[in-house]
Scaffold this active site. Structure first.
Site, mmCIF file in Angstrom:
data_model
loop_
_atom_site.group_PDB
_atom_site.id
_atom_site.type_symbol
_atom_site.label_atom_id
_atom_site.label_comp_id
_atom_site.label_asym_id
_atom_site.label_seq_id
_atom_site.Cartn_x
_atom_site.Cartn_y
_atom_site.Cartn_z
ATOM 1 N N CYS A 1 0.838 -1.204 0.000
ATOM 2 C CA CYS A 1 0.000 0.000 0.000
ATOM 3 C C CYS A 1 0.876 1.258 0.000
ATOM 4 O O CYS A 1 1.370 1.674 1.050
ATOM 5 C CB CYS A 1 -0.913 -0.014 1.226
ATOM 6 S SG CYS A 1 -1.919 1.463 1.385
ATOM 7 N N CYS B 1 -0.376 4.097 2.177
ATOM 8 C CA CYS B 1 -0.153 3.950 3.621
ATOM 9 C C CYS B 1 1.312 4.202 3.991
ATOM 10 O O CYS B 1 1.596 4.831 5.002
ATOM 11 C CB CYS B 1 -0.505 2.538 4.088
ATOM 12 S SG CYS B 1 -2.006 1.864 3.383
ATOM 13 N N ASP B 2 2.242 3.685 3.204
ATOM 14 C CA ASP B 2 3.653 3.639 3.613
ATOM 15 C C ASP B 2 4.582 4.524 2.792
ATOM 16 O O ASP B 2 5.778 4.627 3.100
ATOM 17 C CB ASP B 2 4.166 2.184 3.523
ATOM 18 C CG ASP B 2 3.333 1.228 4.354
ATOM 19 O OD1 ASP B 2 2.866 1.640 5.430
ATOM 20 O OD2 ASP B 2 3.129 0.081 3.919
#
Ligand code: NAP
Length: 306
Positions: free
Chosen positions: A133, A136-137
């Site tokens: 993701c 997200c990261d």
């Protein structure tokens, strides 16, 4: 035990839309969600193809609005993981990792999970450079070189998102043509930070504590290639979250739940909607449409019309 009219398993776009339609039909409606409502759409940085938002909308924002809309209509949300199903004369009992939940009808909207590469180093460096993701990261990779694996829409969007942070983004694809839609292909091809590596697959992810190197094999028999990179973002497709239910409803060879056009599964009173269903298109717009159809059909089923 309280008996619900409609229990929806999964709080992504399909489940939330089903919730809105169910509650507006005045069904006692519960969404059972494992983690947090929003599904994979909530991990998408910007959604550019959901009608009504001319400049696109951030995935988390769209999903927050959907969740608020469902709750404002009276949908309740319970956080638990569905584990199985039991039939009873008056309906079904959903088995979860917590309590058992009784319902007259069910909608399965459990979506999909990203597929792993299955190569050495992937498990070891998960969370230490290996991610599924970018939204997200991605911010952890400021100024670093990263590899994005896959040739579909998710890989293309992930790669484009990573250009905000990374110094260089390698897109590794096993063929010489992307599966992603043309507009995304054009964005990738014209971006100065992106380099496409064709006919390559990841053989191994290497490093000490964090990812340092990605070893690529050539699918046309050419030489292996080692790329120095700190991150690997894996986007090689998804698998349906249907393990828990697939002994009860008909699924295809890949585990996607088979429905008719009214979202009916092989089990009376059990419907499926969104990505977990066998469907030709997996988008937010198709998931919300599935959810609406499933809830209207569930209402008809409960009213004895079906
Ligand atoms: P996808 O469309 O199934 O693409 C997966 C990609 O990974 C393909 O390019 C495939 O290669 C490659 N791949 C599969 N197995 C592999 C392996 N073992 N090793 C190396 N590469 C492998 O998956 P997705 O991109 O996650 O998208 C899932 C669904 O969501 C799709 O229906 C997609 O259209 C939709 N989606 C839409 C949007 C959007 O509309 N903006 C955004 C995100 C997702 P091949 O091409 O050779 O098969």
């Amino acid at each position: 035990m309280k008996e619900w009219d409609l229990v929806i398993v999964g709080g992504g776009p399909a489940g939330l839309s089903a919730g809105i339609y169910g509650a507006r039909a005045r069904l006692q409606t519960l969404i059972v969600e494992k983690l947090a409502c929003g599904g994979q759409a909530a991990t998408t940085h910007r959604i550019g193809n959901y009608p009504g938002f001319a400049r696109g909308i951030k995935g988390p924002e769209l999903m927050e609005q959907m969740e608020k809309q469902a709750q404002s209509q009276g949908v309740e949300v319970l956080y638990a993981e569905a584990k199985g199903l039991r039939s009873e004369s008056s309906g079904y009992v959903l088995l979860t990792d917590g309590e058992e939940i009784k319902s007259k009808a069910l909608i399965i909207a459990t979506g999909t999970t990203p597929n792993p590469l299955g190569v050495p180093g992937e498990g070891e460096f998960r969370g230490r450079g290996v991610s599924y993701c970018a939204t997200c990261d991605g911010a952890f990779f400021q100024g670093k070189d990263v590899v994005v694996v896959g040739g579909g829409n998710s890989a293309a969007e992930g790669a484009l998102f990573m250009t905000r942070f990374a110094r260089k983004v390698y897109v590794v694809h096993r063929r010489d043509q992307l599966r992603a839609t043309k507009i995304l292909q054009e964005f990738l091809a014209s971006h100065s930070k992106i380099e496409l590596l064709w006919n390559k697959v990841v053989k191994e992810i290497q490093g000490e504590t964090f990812v340092e190197r990605v070893l690529l094999a050539d699918t046309k028999g050419g030489e292996d290639l080692a790329i120095d990179a700190s991150g690997v973002f894996v986007y090689i497709g998804n698998s349906p979250n249907s393990e828990w239910i697939k002994s009860h409803v008909e699924v295809d060879e890949r585990g996607y739940i088979i429905t008719d056009e009214r979202m009916r599964t092989s089990l009376p009173g059990v419907f499926a909607a969104g990505d977990v269903r066998r469907t030709p298109l997996r988008q937010v717009v198709t998931a919300v449409a599935d959810g609406a159809v499933a809830a209207v059909e569930a209402d008809a089923y409960l009213g004895g019309i079906l």
